[in-house]
Design a protein around this motif. Sequence first.
Motif, PDB file in Angstrom:
ATOM      1  N   LYS A  15       0.969  -1.129  -0.086  1.00 59.30           N
ATOM      2  CA  LYS A  15      -0.025  -0.162  -0.077  1.00 59.30           C
ATOM      3  C   LYS A  15       0.698   1.435   0.023  1.00 59.30           C
ATOM      4  CE  LYS A  15      -3.694  -2.282   2.440  1.00 59.30           C
ATOM      5  NZ  LYS A  15      -4.299  -2.202   3.749  1.00 59.30           N
ATOM      6  N   ALA A  16       1.837   1.223   0.787  1.00 56.17           N
ATOM      7  CA  ALA A  16       2.670   2.338   1.051  1.00 56.17           C
ATOM      8  C   ALA A  16       3.561   2.739  -0.347  1.00 56.17           C
ATOM      9  CB  ALA A  16       3.521   2.381   2.256  1.00 56.17           C
ATOM     10  N   LEU A  17       4.345   1.511  -0.687  1.00 52.61           N
ATOM     11  CA  LEU A  17       5.055   1.766  -1.696  1.00 52.61           C
ATOM     12  C   LEU A  17       4.566   1.905  -2.938  1.00 52.61           C
ATOM     13  CD1 LEU A  17       7.767  -0.911  -0.753  1.00 52.61           C
ATOM     14  CD2 LEU A  17       7.945   1.655  -0.516  1.00 52.61           C
ATOM     15  N   LYS A  18       3.395   1.538  -3.194  1.00 57.85           N
ATOM     16  CA  LYS A  18       2.599   1.855  -4.463  1.00 57.85           C
ATOM     17  C   LYS A  18       2.772   3.567  -4.597  1.00 57.85           C
ATOM     18  CE  LYS A  18      -2.001   2.304  -4.491  1.00 57.85           C
ATOM     19  NZ  LYS A  18      -3.522   1.796  -4.605  1.00 57.85           N
ATOM     20  N   TYR A  19       2.281   4.273  -3.725  1.00 55.37           N
ATOM     21  CA  TYR A  19       2.375   5.799  -3.818  1.00 55.37           C
ATOM     22  C   TYR A  19       3.873   6.392  -3.909  1.00 55.37           C
ATOM     23  CZ  TYR A  19      -2.465   5.415  -2.616  1.00 55.37           C
ATOM     24  OH  TYR A  19      -3.689   5.114  -2.778  1.00 55.37           O
ATOM     25  N   PHE A  20       4.799   5.682  -2.902  1.00 53.79           N
ATOM     26  CA  PHE A  20       6.128   6.093  -2.928  1.00 53.79           C
ATOM     27  C   PHE A  20       6.768   5.762  -4.495  1.00 53.79           C
ATOM     28  CE2 PHE A  20      10.775   5.467  -1.726  1.00 53.79           C
ATOM     29  CZ  PHE A  20      10.786   6.652  -1.119  1.00 53.79           C
ATOM     30  N   MET A  21       6.622   4.944  -4.769  1.00 57.87           N
ATOM     31  CA  MET A  21       7.171   4.466  -6.294  1.00 57.87           C
ATOM     32  C   MET A  21       6.616   5.289  -7.481  1.00 57.87           C
ATOM     33  SD  MET A  21       9.436   2.424  -5.375  1.00 57.87           S
ATOM     34  CE  MET A  21      10.304   1.913  -7.102  1.00 57.87           C
ATOM     35  N   ALA A  22       5.502   5.848  -7.166  1.00 53.08           N
ATOM     36  CA  ALA A  22       4.707   6.792  -7.905  1.00 53.08           C
ATOM     37  C   ALA A  22       5.598   8.222  -8.182  1.00 53.08           C
ATOM     38  CB  ALA A  22       3.420   7.040  -7.862  1.00 53.08           C
ATOM     39  N   VAL A  23       6.390   8.305  -6.865  1.00 52.97           N
ATOM     40  CA  VAL A  23       7.161   9.615  -6.817  1.00 52.97           C
ATOM     41  C   VAL A  23       8.454   9.294  -7.743  1.00 52.97           C
ATOM     42  CG1 VAL A  23       8.778  11.027  -5.440  1.00 52.97           C
ATOM     43  CG2 VAL A  23       6.603  10.176  -4.491  1.00 52.97           C
ATOM     44  N   GLY A  24       8.885   7.903  -7.649  1.00 50.52           N
ATOM     45  CA  GLY A  24      10.113   7.750  -8.748  1.00 50.52           C
ATOM     46  C   GLY A  24       9.675   7.760 -10.099  1.00 50.52           C
ATOM     47  N   ARG A  25       8.375   7.522 -10.537  1.00 50.51           N
ATOM     48  CA  ARG A  25       8.034   7.622 -11.600  1.00 50.51           C
ATOM     49  C   ARG A  25       8.086   8.896 -12.386  1.00 50.51           C
ATOM     50  NH1 ARG A  25       5.376   3.011 -10.282  1.00 50.51           N
ATOM     51  NH2 ARG A  25       3.448   4.053  -9.761  1.00 50.51           N
ATOM     52  N   GLU A  26       7.376   9.847 -11.408  1.00 50.67           N
ATOM     53  CA  GLU A  26       7.070  11.215 -11.660  1.00 50.67           C
ATOM     54  C   GLU A  26       8.414  11.916 -11.983  1.00 50.67           C
ATOM     55  OE1 GLU A  26       4.373  12.930 -12.577  1.00 50.67           O
ATOM     56  OE2 GLU A  26       3.208  11.167 -12.398  1.00 50.67           O
ATOM     57  N   LEU A  27       9.431  11.566 -11.108  1.00 53.83           N
ATOM     58  CA  LEU A  27      10.737  12.134 -11.339  1.00 53.83           C
ATOM     59  C   LEU A  27      11.368  11.793 -12.404  1.00 53.83           C
ATOM     60  CD1 LEU A  27      11.921  11.649  -7.426  1.00 53.83           C
ATOM     61  CD2 LEU A  27      11.332  13.998  -8.510  1.00 53.83           C
ATOM     62  N   LYS A  28      11.133  10.765 -12.984  1.00 58.62           N
ATOM     63  CA  LYS A  28      11.933  10.398 -14.360  1.00 58.62           C
ATOM     64  C   LYS A  28      11.142  11.148 -15.393  1.00 58.62           C
ATOM     65  CE  LYS A  28      14.056   6.389 -13.837  1.00 58.62           C
ATOM     66  NZ  LYS A  28      15.539   6.559 -14.186  1.00 58.62           N
ATOM     67  N   GLN A  29       9.928  11.779 -15.077  1.00 60.63           N
ATOM     68  CA  GLN A  29       9.422  12.891 -16.087  1.00 60.63           C
ATOM     69  C   GLN A  29       9.569  14.047 -15.904  1.00 60.63           C
ATOM     70  OE1 GLN A  29       7.861  10.984 -18.937  1.00 60.63           O
ATOM     71  NE2 GLN A  29       8.357   9.047 -17.639  1.00 60.63           N
ATOM     72  N   SER A  30      10.423  14.354 -14.805  1.00 64.38           N
ATOM     73  CA  SER A  30      10.512  15.923 -14.591  1.00 64.38           C
ATOM     74  C   SER A  30      11.613  16.514 -15.606  1.00 64.38           C
ATOM     75  CB  SER A  30      11.099  15.960 -13.210  1.00 64.38           C
ATOM     76  OG  SER A  30      12.538  15.690 -13.240  1.00 64.38           O
ATOM     77  N   PRO A  31      11.593  17.810 -15.566  1.00 62.28           N
ATOM     78  CA  PRO A  31      12.520  18.521 -16.497  1.00 62.28           C
ATOM     79  C   PRO A  31      14.102  18.311 -16.290  1.00 62.28           C
ATOM     80  CG  PRO A  31      11.624  20.090 -15.261  1.00 62.28           C
ATOM     81  CD  PRO A  31      10.836  18.807 -14.834  1.00 62.28           C
ATOM     82  N   LEU A  32      14.489  17.707 -15.154  1.00 67.64           N
ATOM     83  CA  LEU A  32      16.031  17.388 -14.706  1.00 67.64           C
ATOM     84  C   LEU A  32      16.382  16.518 -15.643  1.00 67.64           C
ATOM     85  CD1 LEU A  32      17.934  18.205 -12.617  1.00 67.64           C
ATOM     86  CD2 LEU A  32      17.360  15.985 -11.330  1.00 67.64           C
TER      87      LEU A  32
END
Length: 157
Positions: A15-32
């Motif tokens: 339950k917790a890591l589902k949201y946490f791993m979403a952060v990682g996926r969003e960061l991959k799409q960031s402009p950095l």
Amino acid sequence: MDARLDYFASPTAGKALKYFMAVGRELKQSPLPAVTQELVALRVSQINGCAACIDMHTKEAAAAGESTVRLHLIAAWREATVFTEAERAALALAEQGTRVADAATGVSDEVWARAAQHYDQEQLTALVLLVSFMNTVNRLNIIAQQPAGDYQVGQFH
């Protein structure tokens, strides 16, 4: 070697890591820039001694076209001539953001100003989130003693 915990088998972690791993996926799409993201993730993981993340980010960076020379020199980036000034600024921020207990003051104004010369506010935000994210992932893996060496490129994306 087996990990102490199987996060994928735990309902609580699931339950917790589902949201946490979403952060990682969003960061991959960031402009950095993607290369900067992999270099920062690798360096933070080296500092923390997270073998699973070192394995992952070395392989991801190589698959993205990163040279073996730069991958080998990331641990000694200050003395290496193969990194851009922007990458150096990101690595300095990542190191100070990771070694907060060692630095006592966190990220210095000088390091922040240097990073701000190379990255806009959105990229800086992504950089700070990435450093924080990697430090958390490193701790999850280190505490559970996640083994390294078997990571396949794209496995967690």
